[in-house]
Enzyme design. Sequence first.
Site, mmCIF file in Angstrom:
data_model
loop_
_atom_site.group_PDB
_atom_site.id
_atom_site.type_symbol
_atom_site.label_atom_id
_atom_site.label_comp_id
_atom_site.label_asym_id
_atom_site.label_seq_id
_atom_site.Cartn_x
_atom_site.Cartn_y
_atom_site.Cartn_z
ATOM 1 N N TYR A 53 30.341 35.460 20.808
ATOM 2 C CA TYR A 53 29.641 35.241 19.542
ATOM 3 C C TYR A 53 28.224 34.739 19.807
ATOM 4 O O TYR A 53 27.254 35.238 19.212
ATOM 5 C CB TYR A 53 30.419 34.236 18.684
ATOM 6 C CG TYR A 53 29.721 33.834 17.412
ATOM 7 C CD1 TYR A 53 29.626 34.721 16.340
ATOM 8 C CD2 TYR A 53 29.148 32.570 17.287
ATOM 9 C CE1 TYR A 53 28.964 34.354 15.178
ATOM 10 C CE2 TYR A 53 28.492 32.196 16.129
ATOM 11 C CZ TYR A 53 28.400 33.097 15.066
ATOM 12 O OH TYR A 53 27.738 32.734 13.932
ATOM 13 N N TRP A 62 33.102 25.713 13.297
ATOM 14 C CA TRP A 62 32.841 27.146 13.183
ATOM 15 C C TRP A 62 33.825 27.944 14.034
ATOM 16 O O TRP A 62 34.217 29.049 13.662
ATOM 17 C CB TRP A 62 31.404 27.484 13.576
ATOM 18 C CG TRP A 62 31.188 28.971 13.630
ATOM 19 C CD1 TRP A 62 30.917 29.742 14.721
ATOM 20 C CD2 TRP A 62 31.288 29.889 12.529
ATOM 21 N NE1 TRP A 62 30.842 31.073 14.374
ATOM 22 C CE2 TRP A 62 31.068 31.190 13.028
ATOM 23 C CE3 TRP A 62 31.561 29.733 11.165
ATOM 24 C CZ2 TRP A 62 31.098 32.329 12.219
ATOM 25 C CZ3 TRP A 62 31.592 30.869 10.351
ATOM 26 C CH2 TRP A 62 31.365 32.140 10.884
ATOM 27 N N GLU A 72 30.314 30.259 6.067
ATOM 28 C CA GLU A 72 29.704 28.945 6.279
ATOM 29 C C GLU A 72 30.203 27.964 5.224
ATOM 30 O O GLU A 72 30.407 26.779 5.501
ATOM 31 C CB GLU A 72 28.178 29.037 6.252
ATOM 32 C CG GLU A 72 27.551 29.691 7.472
ATOM 33 C CD GLU A 72 27.718 28.888 8.749
ATOM 34 O OE1 GLU A 72 28.122 27.703 8.687
ATOM 35 O OE2 GLU A 72 27.439 29.444 9.830
#
Length: 214
Positions: free
Chosen positions: A28, A58, A50
């Site tokens: 990522y 995350w 988010e």
Amino acid sequence: MTAKGIVIGEDGLQRCAWQGNLDDYRRYHDDEWGRPVLDDRRLFEKICLEGFQSGLSWLTILRKREAFRAAFAGFDFDKVATFDETDIERCLADTGIVRHRGKIVSTINNARRAQDLRQEFGSLAGYFWSHEPPAAERPAKVTYEAIVANPTTAASIRVSKDLKKRGWTFVGPTTIYAFMQAMGLVNDHIEGCHCRAVVEEMRAKLVRPLGRVA
């Protein structure tokens, strides 16, 4: 000696330390985070995820991303805008995602608000890139200390206030700053990270959308 906030991977490359050399997180970091995005669906997906991340990590959301995509029609906001109470209950029963009614309802609401933005600016990209921080607001050097010390920016505060006025929810300034970092509206790969120069070159070549006012 590496700079604070930088780690060296098994491949010998320097990276921002937050990815922890975990395979999925490293991919990522290397292939997505900070690379400029103009695709409306990806922009909508990221701002929604988010919002779901609030209070969580995350990495947790990243590992549930495919389940989120399945639950929310691939984050096609025209489809999500049609969701009703049956869809809310379906999402609340989905163990693959974060089952938070307020955030699920927010995603549906924000899909409708995204349609409004597209009507006014031509695209979500047209809106968000019109809020790209000007050069005067960008730090001369991106360091670990600066990133940690500033979970919001003047730009993220402006965008957050504007979105809230437009009826969006779960779009606080910290959430918006994380969105801007991830979508390449800023390049917050730390100095020394091998991705920084790559992202900077992509940003330099990017043709920004002009946006339009209806």
